[in-house]
Write a protein that holds these residues in place. Structure first.
Motif, short mmCIF file in Angstrom:
data_model
loop_
_atom_site.label_atom_id
_atom_site.label_comp_id
_atom_site.label_asym_id
_atom_site.label_seq_id
_atom_site.Cartn_x
_atom_site.Cartn_y
_atom_site.Cartn_z
N PRO A 1 2.53 -5.21 4.76
CA PRO A 1 1.44 -5.49 3.30
C PRO A 1 2.62 -5.24 1.73
CG PRO A 1 0.65 -3.86 3.58
CD PRO A 1 2.03 -3.92 4.88
N GLY A 2 2.28 -6.53 0.98
CA GLY A 2 2.51 -6.54 -0.32
C GLY A 2 4.29 -6.63 -0.68
N LEU A 3 4.75 -7.22 0.25
CA LEU A 3 5.96 -7.81 0.19
C LEU A 3 6.22 -9.61 -0.73
CD1 LEU A 3 8.15 -7.24 3.83
CD2 LEU A 3 7.51 -6.03 1.69
N VAL B 1 -0.40 -14.77 4.56
CA VAL B 1 -0.12 -14.31 3.07
C VAL B 1 -1.92 -13.92 2.50
CG1 VAL B 1 2.31 -15.79 2.93
CG2 VAL B 1 -0.13 -16.56 1.88
N LEU B 2 -1.12 -13.66 0.94
CA LEU B 2 -2.19 -12.63 -0.06
C LEU B 2 -1.96 -13.26 -1.37
CD1 LEU B 2 -4.57 -11.26 -0.70
CD2 LEU B 2 -2.98 -9.46 -0.75
N ASN B 3 -2.93 -13.98 -1.66
CA ASN B 3 -2.52 -14.19 -3.48
C ASN B 3 -2.93 -13.22 -4.10
OD1 ASN B 3 -3.02 -15.32 -6.04
ND2 ASN B 3 -3.92 -17.43 -5.06
N VAL B 4 -2.09 -12.78 -5.21
CA VAL B 4 -2.43 -12.17 -5.68
C VAL B 4 -3.14 -12.02 -6.94
CG1 VAL B 4 -1.18 -10.13 -7.18
CG2 VAL B 4 0.39 -11.38 -4.85
N ARG B 5 -3.36 -13.50 -6.98
CA ARG B 5 -4.27 -12.99 -8.63
C ARG B 5 -5.92 -13.02 -8.10
NH1 ARG B 5 -6.69 -17.61 -10.95
NH2 ARG B 5 -5.97 -19.04 -9.13
N LEU C 1 9.93 0.57 1.38
CA LEU C 1 8.87 0.59 2.71
C LEU C 1 9.11 1.67 3.12
CD1 LEU C 1 11.37 -2.93 3.88
CD2 LEU C 1 9.16 -2.90 2.55
N ALA C 2 7.84 2.27 3.97
CA ALA C 2 7.43 3.09 4.74
C ALA C 2 8.11 2.87 6.18
CB ALA C 2 6.33 3.14 4.78
N THR C 3 8.29 1.64 6.55
CA THR C 3 8.68 1.42 8.07
C THR C 3 10.12 1.72 7.96
OG1 THR C 3 8.59 -0.54 7.95
CG2 THR C 3 6.55 0.45 8.41
N PRO C 4 10.60 1.63 8.84
CA PRO C 4 12.48 2.25 9.79
C PRO C 4 12.99 0.79 9.36
CG PRO C 4 11.23 3.09 11.42
CD PRO C 4 9.94 2.77 10.62
N LEU D 1 3.15 -15.06 -4.26
CA LEU D 1 2.00 -14.83 -2.70
C LEU D 1 2.80 -13.70 -2.59
CD1 LEU D 1 1.24 -18.87 -1.44
CD2 LEU D 1 -0.41 -17.10 -2.46
N THR D 2 2.05 -12.44 -1.24
CA THR D 2 2.98 -12.22 -0.70
C THR D 2 2.57 -11.45 0.59
OG1 THR D 2 1.24 -9.89 -1.74
CG2 THR D 2 2.98 -10.85 -3.10
N THR D 3 2.87 -11.09 1.58
CA THR D 3 2.48 -10.55 2.51
C THR D 3 0.92 -9.71 3.13
OG1 THR D 3 4.09 -8.95 2.80
CG2 THR D 3 4.52 -10.56 3.53
N SER D 4 0.01 -11.19 3.82
CA SER D 4 -1.28 -9.42 3.63
C SER D 4 -1.47 -8.13 4.68
CB SER D 4 -2.44 -10.82 3.68
OG SER D 4 -2.39 -11.15 5.18
N GLY D 5 -0.68 -8.15 5.78
CA GLY D 5 -0.03 -7.53 6.68
C GLY D 5 -1.28 -7.02 7.34
#
Length: 307
Positions: free
Chosen positions: A242-244, A192-196, A123-126, A231-235
């Motif tokens: 994103p990407g979690l 969320v984001l479907n990775v596939r 993670l780039a955020t604090p 499913l990951t976070t879309s941001g």
């Protein structure tokens, strides 16, 4: 009768035989003879064996009361020792079981912390480490309390993660503790984001009181979703990075009478047993503010209007 004529010898009834000195000398010589003969020729060995054999039953009978008393004392002593040993063994077994459980728990906790640290580096955020204290005392919601609050810099709306993925979101902040609403709460939603497939959607907490999953709503019955999709976070909301990892699709129900499919998901995070978590600074502070709308121009005055 004149005194000189009296017989001074004792009458035959009181005669003692040989003198004491003679007897002493005789028996002393006999003792010496027997000792020398026994030492040299062992002539008394058969006699001793015969006497020992004859006296053995008498000795055995005489020793039985003593053995009975000794045996009874040893029985109670042994029973007490066995009881003490059994209690000590049970205590040691319980202690070993406790230590084995602690070792297993510490091993699992160490594995989770390593994964959590790995996720923290990505993670780039604090971020801030925290520990789950207890579940919120509300049977109609799915919330937990963590040991970080305003004093530690926790912000309202901060995402909360464990070693496997998104756990929830901070919905209430107190000076020393914070309340985290879990993903499976019916009032929480996460983009969320479907990775596939790359398709974006929104996952909602299970509406059931005892639910422990997520649901993708408003997805068409012909949507390209499959069981096992990650499913990951879309941001796109600006809150979650994103990407979690969020969840995996576990069941899909397509109904002909409905235009939408019922899609159920299983959270990746340990929503029912998380111990150590990290609190991520919400991404809303990194989003530039919305540009202000231009002020409307003044309407031109109509001709002939009074000055």
């Amino acid at each position: 009768m004149p005194l000189g004529t009296l017989d001074r010898s004792p009458p035959p009834f009181f005669k003692q035989g040989p003198s004491a000195l003679s007897k002493l000398m005789f028996f002393s010589a006999l003792s010496l003879f027997l000792m020398v003969a026994d030492t040299r020729f062992r002539i008394t060995q058969p006699v001793r064996a015969a006497l020992a054999t004859a006296l053995y039953p008498v000795q055995w009978l005489a020793l039985q009361p003593v053995r009975a008393v000794q045996g009874g004392g040893e029985y109670f002593t042994t029973l007490n020792q066995a009881k003490v040993a059994s209690e000590e063994a049970g205590r040691k077994l319980a202690l070993q079981s406790l230590r084995a459980g602690q070792v297993e728990q510490l091993s699992q906790e160490n594995t989770r912390l390593r994964k959590l640290l790995g996720l923290r580096e990505q993670l780039a955020t604090p971020v801030m480490a925290a520990e789950v204290l207890y579940d919120a005392a509300d049977p109609y919601t799915r919330k937990v309390i963590i040991d970080k609050g305003m004093a530690q810099g926790v912000d309202l709306g901060s995402p909360v993660l464990d070693e496997s993925g998104v756990l929830g979101q901070v919905t209430r902040v107190h000076p020393l503790v914070s309340e985290v609403t879990l993903l499976i709460d019916r009032d929480l939603a996460i983009p969320v984001l479907n990775v596939r497939t790359g398709a974006r959607s929104v996952a909602y907490g299970d509406s059931a009181t005892s639910g422990s999953g997520l649901e993708l709503r408003f997805m068409g019955s012909n949507s390209d979703v499959q069981q096992g999709d990650l499913l990951t976070t879309s941001g796109v909301d600006g809150v979650y990075p994103p990407g979690l990892p969020v969840a995996k699709i576990s069941r899909i129900e397509r109904r002909a009478e409905s235009a939408f499919a019922k899609i159920f998901c299983t959270p990746q995070a340990l929503v029912t047993g998380a111990r150590h978590v990290i609190v991520v600074k919400p991404g809303t502070g990194q989003i530039p503010p919305r540009p202000e709308a231009d002020a409307p121009e003044a309407a031109p005055k109509k001709k002939g209007a009074s000055k």
